[in-house]
Every structure is written in structure tokens, then in C-alpha cells.
Design an enzyme around this catalytic site. Structure first.
Site, PDB file in Angstrom:
ATOM      1  N   ASP A 146      -2.611 -94.560  21.530  1.00  0.00           N
ATOM      2  CA  ASP A 146      -2.825 -95.814  22.273  1.00  0.00           C
ATOM      3  C   ASP A 146      -4.321 -96.119  22.489  1.00  0.00           C
ATOM      4  OD1 ASP A 146      -0.222 -94.636  22.690  1.00  0.00           O
ATOM      5  OD2 ASP A 146       0.138 -96.083  24.298  1.00  0.00           O
TER       6      ASP A 146
ATOM      7  N   HIS B 275       4.044-102.570  26.292  1.00  0.00           N
ATOM      8  CA  HIS B 275       3.117-103.636  26.716  1.00  0.00           C
ATOM      9  C   HIS B 275       2.924-104.707  25.641  1.00  0.00           C
ATOM     10  CE1 HIS B 275       2.166-101.448  30.325  1.00  0.00           C
ATOM     11  NE2 HIS B 275       1.831-100.380  29.628  1.00  0.00           N
TER      12      HIS B 275
ATOM     13  N   HIS C 128      -0.242 -91.072  26.385  1.00  0.00           N
ATOM     14  CA  HIS C 128      -1.704 -91.043  26.327  1.00  0.00           C
ATOM     15  C   HIS C 128      -2.259 -89.615  26.415  1.00  0.00           C
ATOM     16  CE1 HIS C 128      -2.397 -95.551  27.580  1.00  0.00           C
ATOM     17  NE2 HIS C 128      -1.287 -95.396  26.894  1.00  0.00           N
TER      18      HIS C 128
ATOM     19  N   HIS D 221       2.520 -93.275  23.804  1.00  0.00           N
ATOM     20  CA  HIS D 221       2.876 -93.809  25.124  1.00  0.00           C
ATOM     21  C   HIS D 221       2.385 -92.954  26.297  1.00  0.00           C
ATOM     22  CE1 HIS D 221       4.933 -95.872  28.398  1.00  0.00           C
ATOM     23  NE2 HIS D 221       5.544 -94.760  28.716  1.00  0.00           N
TER      24      HIS D 221
ATOM     25  N   GLU E  42      -1.084-100.989  21.865  1.00  0.00           N
ATOM     26  CA  GLU E  42      -0.404-101.709  22.956  1.00  0.00           C
ATOM     27  C   GLU E  42      -1.284-101.875  24.195  1.00  0.00           C
ATOM     28  OE1 GLU E  42       2.726-100.077  25.162  1.00  0.00           O
ATOM     29  OE2 GLU E  42       1.624 -98.269  25.703  1.00  0.00           O
ATOM     30  N   ASN E  43      -2.349-101.077  24.318  1.00  0.00           N
ATOM     31  CA  ASN E  43      -3.235-101.164  25.488  1.00  0.00           C
ATOM     32  C   ASN E  43      -4.627-101.675  25.120  1.00  0.00           C
ATOM     33  OD1 ASN E  43      -1.634 -98.196  25.902  1.00  0.00           O
ATOM     34  ND2 ASN E  43      -1.404 -99.713  27.536  1.00  0.00           N
TER      35      ASN E  43
ATOM     36  N   HIS F  91       7.608 -94.279  20.649  1.00  0.00           N
ATOM     37  CA  HIS F  91       6.869 -94.617  21.861  1.00  0.00           C
ATOM     38  C   HIS F  91       7.767 -94.299  23.054  1.00  0.00           C
ATOM     39  CE1 HIS F  91       3.407 -96.725  23.554  1.00  0.00           C
ATOM     40  NE2 HIS F  91       4.228 -97.251  24.439  1.00  0.00           N
TER      41      HIS F  91
HETATM   42 FE   FE2 Z   1       0.102 -96.916  26.186  1.00  0.00          FE
HETATM   43 FE   FE2 Z   2       3.489 -97.521  26.426  1.00  0.00          FE
END
Ligand code: FE2
Ligand code: FE2
Length: 274
Positions: free
Chosen positions: A8, A68, A178, A176, A39-40, A151
Site C-alpha cells: 500500500d 479505499h 501495511h 492492507h 489504495e492509500n 487485500h
Molecule cells: Fe491500505
Molecule cells: Fe485496505
């Protein structure tokens, strides 16, 4: 062939290190394809069309996302049009975006990439096991490798998906949380696996956000913006070597590079491999 999945990417600090690091990593590690979970990437949540362009210009061949995905809704036209970005395949059929993608490496080898979301400690989604069983038969026969970005929150969920797909895909790599896990391995039928490949973002943080902002909300219950942290940024991910003849993984290696490591790689030192 060698495929890297970056964990991520969180906010501008993560994006900047990806932009600096990916061209160097491509060369140093002789990568055929680079994937990133983005996604981040927009201020810590979601992705925008400009960031999609920025990441692909940096050498990211394919983008996966997660819970996200739609936070910045301006990405939806890109999700509907672009061929190198996927939504989780176990979202409902009406959700915008494609369920899987095929990327072509410079050598001409074609690789399918699928994103799935877990259901433990996460927002309810359709069954990821049913989704992958539905999609795998649709993959064209000239595709030589299949990479699944799972994820998900729970390590048990991720292990179960890895075992379920052993021998059916080349790699099941988690995102997901991290936080990178030290369980990278190749399962008996040739599927590379790791619960989580980590994050491209600040390691002096709570999952890429400033410690103080998360702590304040946790202690007082008062909602505050979780600012993106920028100290001690790391570029984390995992690369997998795949035999294009069989689609089986032959090696898996996780990497976690500091900004100094990336600068060192730029000078040809090649440090930072764990
Ligand atoms: Fe994430
Ligand atoms: Fe996530």
C-alpha cells in the site's frame, strides 16, 4: 520472469519514494513487471487520475486497490477505461472497474493480476473464494502467470486463500495491514505466498498516518484528520520469480528499502535487501 508487488502506497511520501525507487529497482533487480497497491496513495485514502498517471509514469505497470478504492470518486472513469488497474473482484458486479487484468511484460509474457478482498474484520463483500473460482477459468490460455493481491486483515484468511490457490496461481500476496510479514514461502504446488508485503510510506507512523493524530482520536474519541506521516519512509514489497513454462513460482524475496537505500541503489550499491 520476475514480478514485484509494492505494498500500500501511502500519500505523497510513499509516492515520492516509489517514483524514485521503481526505475532503480527495475534495473537492479531486472524486474519484468511492477505492481503496486495504491489504495492509500491520495492523501492516505483513495487514488486520483493524476496519481494514477504519476505512478504509471514512474514505471508501475499495474495497480491494485482495496477497501479505499472509491474514496476519491474521480478515479471511477479511469477504473472503467484503463486496462492496467483493477477493483477487488469480489465486489458486486455493479461496482465500477474491471475484475482482472492482463499485463504484458517487455519480453511478451502475459501475466494476469486479480485483486480480492477478505471478509474477516472488514466491510462485508462477496465471497472471495467463489470470485476466484469464477475468474480463473476466464483467464486466456496464453497467460503464463497469475498474481493474486489478497487485500485482507486476518493472517488466517490469507493463509487459507494461499493454500486454496496453491498450484492454481503463481502467487498470493497480501496487502492492507501495511505491516510486512516474515512468512514468505513457496507452497508445495508452486504458489508463492506471503501474508502481507508491507507498505510504501512512513515507518514512524501508525500505518502511514501521524502517531499523534491517531492517538488523539483513540484517547479522546474526538475525530481528527489522520495526517499522512512523512518520517523514515520505506519502500516495501515482495518480488516473485516465476517459470513461464509452468506458471510456478521458483523464488520469493521481500524487500524493505529506506530512502538512503534507494539513494544507494541509485549509486549502484544495491543495498537494502533483507
Ligand atoms: Fe491500505
Ligand atoms: Fe485496505
Amino acid at each position: 520472469m520476475r514480478v514485484l508487488l509494492l505494498g500500500d502506497v501511502v500519500g505523497k511520501p510513499g509516492r515520492q519514494l516509489v517514483a524514485r525507487g521503481v526505475p532503480l529497482l527495475r534495473k537492479q533487480l531486472q524486474l519484468d513487471l511492477v505492481l503496486a497497491n495504491a489504495e492509500n496513495s491520495a492523501g492516505g485514502s483513495g487514488i486520483t487520475p493524476a496519481i494514477y498517471q504519476e505512478l504509471t509514469a514512474a514505471g508501475v505497470d499495474g495497480i491494485t486497490l482495496g477497501d479505499h478504492i472509491y474514496r476519491r470518486s474521480e478515479i471511477i472513469p479511469v477504473l472503467e477505461r484503463a486496462t492496467n488497474i483493477v477493483r477487488p473482484a469480489n465486489y458486486p458486479a455493479t461496482a465500477p472497474g474491471r475484475e482482472w487484468m492482463v499485463l504484458t511484460a517487455p519480453s511478451g509474457i502475459r501475466v494476469a493480476v486479480i485483486s480480492l478482498m477478505g471478509r474477516v474484520f472488514m466491510r462485508p463483500v462477496d465471497c472471495p473464494w467463489a470470485a476466484i473460482d469464477r475468474i480463473l477459468p476466464q483467464i486466456p490460455s496464453d497467460v503464463r502467470a497469475v498474481i493474486v493481491d489478497f487485500h485482507a486483515e486476518a493472517t488466517s484468511d490469507k493463509q487459507l486463500m494461499g493454500r486454496y490457490l496453491d498450484g492454481r496461481v503463481s502467487a498470493v500476496l497480501g496487502t492492507h495491514t501495511h505491516v510486512p510479514t516474515a512468512d514468505e514461502q513457496i507452497f508445495p504446488q508452486g504458489t508463492a505466498f506471503q501474508c502481507d508485503v508491507g507498505m510504501c510510506g512512513s515507518s514512524h507512523s501508525i500505518l502511514g498516518r501521524t502517531i499523534d493524530s491517531v492517538l488523539q482520536t483513540t484517547l479522546t474519541f474526538r475525530p481528527v484528520l489522520f495526517d499522512v506521516a512523512s518520517d523514515d519512509v520505506r519502500l516495501s514489497g515482495t518480488y516473485v520469480d516465476i517459470d513461464p513454462g509452468s506458471g510456478r513460482a521458483t523464488a520469493i524475496q521481500r524487500i524493505s528499502l529506506t530512502q538512503q537505500d534507494v539513494s544507494g541503489w541509485g549509486k549502484g550499491k544495491g543495498r537494502g535487501e533483507e
